[in-house]
Enzyme design. Structure first.
Site, short mmCIF file in Angstrom:
data_model
loop_
_atom_site.label_atom_id
_atom_site.label_comp_id
_atom_site.label_asym_id
_atom_site.label_seq_id
_atom_site.Cartn_x
_atom_site.Cartn_y
_atom_site.Cartn_z
N ALA A 243 10.73 -3.22 5.72
CA ALA A 243 10.88 -1.97 6.50
C ALA A 243 10.92 -0.75 5.58
O ALA A 243 11.82 0.08 5.65
CB ALA A 243 12.15 -2.03 7.37
N LYS B 258 0.85 -1.19 0.00
CA LYS B 258 0.00 0.00 0.00
C LYS B 258 0.89 1.24 0.00
O LYS B 258 2.05 1.21 0.40
CB LYS B 258 -0.94 0.02 1.21
N ASP C 273 -2.03 -1.53 10.32
CA ASP C 273 -2.33 -1.54 8.88
C ASP C 273 -3.02 -2.82 8.41
O ASP C 273 -3.43 -2.92 7.26
CB ASP C 273 -1.04 -1.36 8.06
N GLY D 24 4.74 -6.46 5.63
CA GLY D 24 4.46 -7.44 6.69
C GLY D 24 2.98 -7.50 7.02
O GLY D 24 2.42 -8.58 7.24
N SER D 25 2.34 -6.32 7.06
CA SER D 25 0.90 -6.27 7.36
C SER D 25 0.08 -6.94 6.25
O SER D 25 -0.90 -7.63 6.52
CB SER D 25 0.44 -4.81 7.52
#
Length: 289
Positions: free
Chosen positions: A96, A10, A136, A102-103
């Site tokens: 990162a 996103k 998120d 990751g979300s």
């Protein structure tokens, strides 16, 4: 039995922080949209009661630090699931990076395990569970475009923004979201025009979207990491219609309408930055099919 899913990144078209809440989180107002840059998640049903994470990427943790692991553990504990799962994560989204990689992996795991473990949960129920994992994750369960408020878990869906190219560049640094929020001073900060962005999206007004991009975390990250500011300057120099840092950074993205300018931006940044992508917006929500 296996389930294959895409876990798209996103970007924040706008990110505003209103105040610090009594629970220690910040009250935010963000407009997010998914883009066609995605990790691939493969879920394999296991008969033994275990969760295994595999990935070729050495930066992906294979234990409870991994948000996809946390998603599986949450469903397993909440619904007393005795079967296990192997979660293979093929990373394309930089780690990162401010792109919710990751979300999105966790959200895809929730959607996929709902099917694999035959839990019968709705998208709304999965989004509520996602909020227990990270701010998120609720948005990433739905995908598409949305206004996210609260600490990011309250989702109000929006139409897809006007179609354009997104050129992303990530310098070779990782940024801690917690550290950037700690450094944020809200006194005198310039807040983005969230209402203006929403109106521009509804009107399919590309110039309005470009005019209303904004991120209150950007100045904080730029002060700590000057290389992020250099990428912004290069993007404008190569003819971007709008430029903004996503999330807490360090990824910077440019909105570009014309193919020729996209190629110029992409090629110009490749000589300046290792991780560069040119993708389209997705803008449409996920389904449980």
């Amino acid at each position: 039995m296996k389930v294959l899913l895409k876990a798209p990144a996103k970007i924040n078209l706008s990110l505003d922080v209103l105040h610090k809440r009594p629970d220690g989180y910040h009250e935010v107002e963000m407009i997010m949209t998914t883009i066609d840059l995605a990790d691939r998640i493969e879920l394999t049903l296991l008969s033994e009661d275990t969760i295994k994470i595999t990935s070729q990427n050495r930066f992906v943790p294979d234990d409870q630090r991994n948000l996809a692991y946390q998603a599986a553990k949450l469903l397993k504990d909440k619904f007393q699931v005795k079967e296990g799962v192997q979660i293979n994560i093929e990373k394309t989204i930089p780690v990162a990076a401010g792109l919710a990689g990751g979300s999105s992996d966790a959200a895809a795991t929730l959607r996929g395990l709902n099917k694999l473990w035959k839990l019968g949960l709705t998208m709304d129920e999965l989004a509520v569970l996602g909020a227990e994992i990270g701010s998120d994750v609720s948005f990433c369960v739905y995908g598409g475009t949305a206004l996210a408020t609260g600490r990011g878990e309250k989702i109000e869906h929006l139409p897809a923004p006007p179609s354009c190219w997104i050129v992303l560049a990530k310098p070779l640094i990782g940024v801690s979201t917690a550290d950037i929020y700690r450094r944020l001073q809200l006194n005198g900060v310039s807040h983005p025009n969230t209402a203006g962005m929403i109106e521009s999206i509804h009107q399919q007004d590309f110039a309005g979207v470009c005019k209303n991009v904004g991120n209150v975390l950007e100045d904080v990250t730029l002060n700590v990491y000057p290389e992020v500011a250099q990428i912004k300057e290069q993007m404008y120099r190569f003819g971007a219609d709008a430029v903004l840092m996503s999330g807490s950074g360090p990824t910077v993205f440019a909105l570009v309408q014309h193919d020729s300018r996209m190629h110029r931006l992409y090629n110009g940044l490749r000589g300046f930055c290792d991780q560069v992508f040119a993708v389209r917006m997705l803008g449409e929500r996920h389904t449980l099919d």
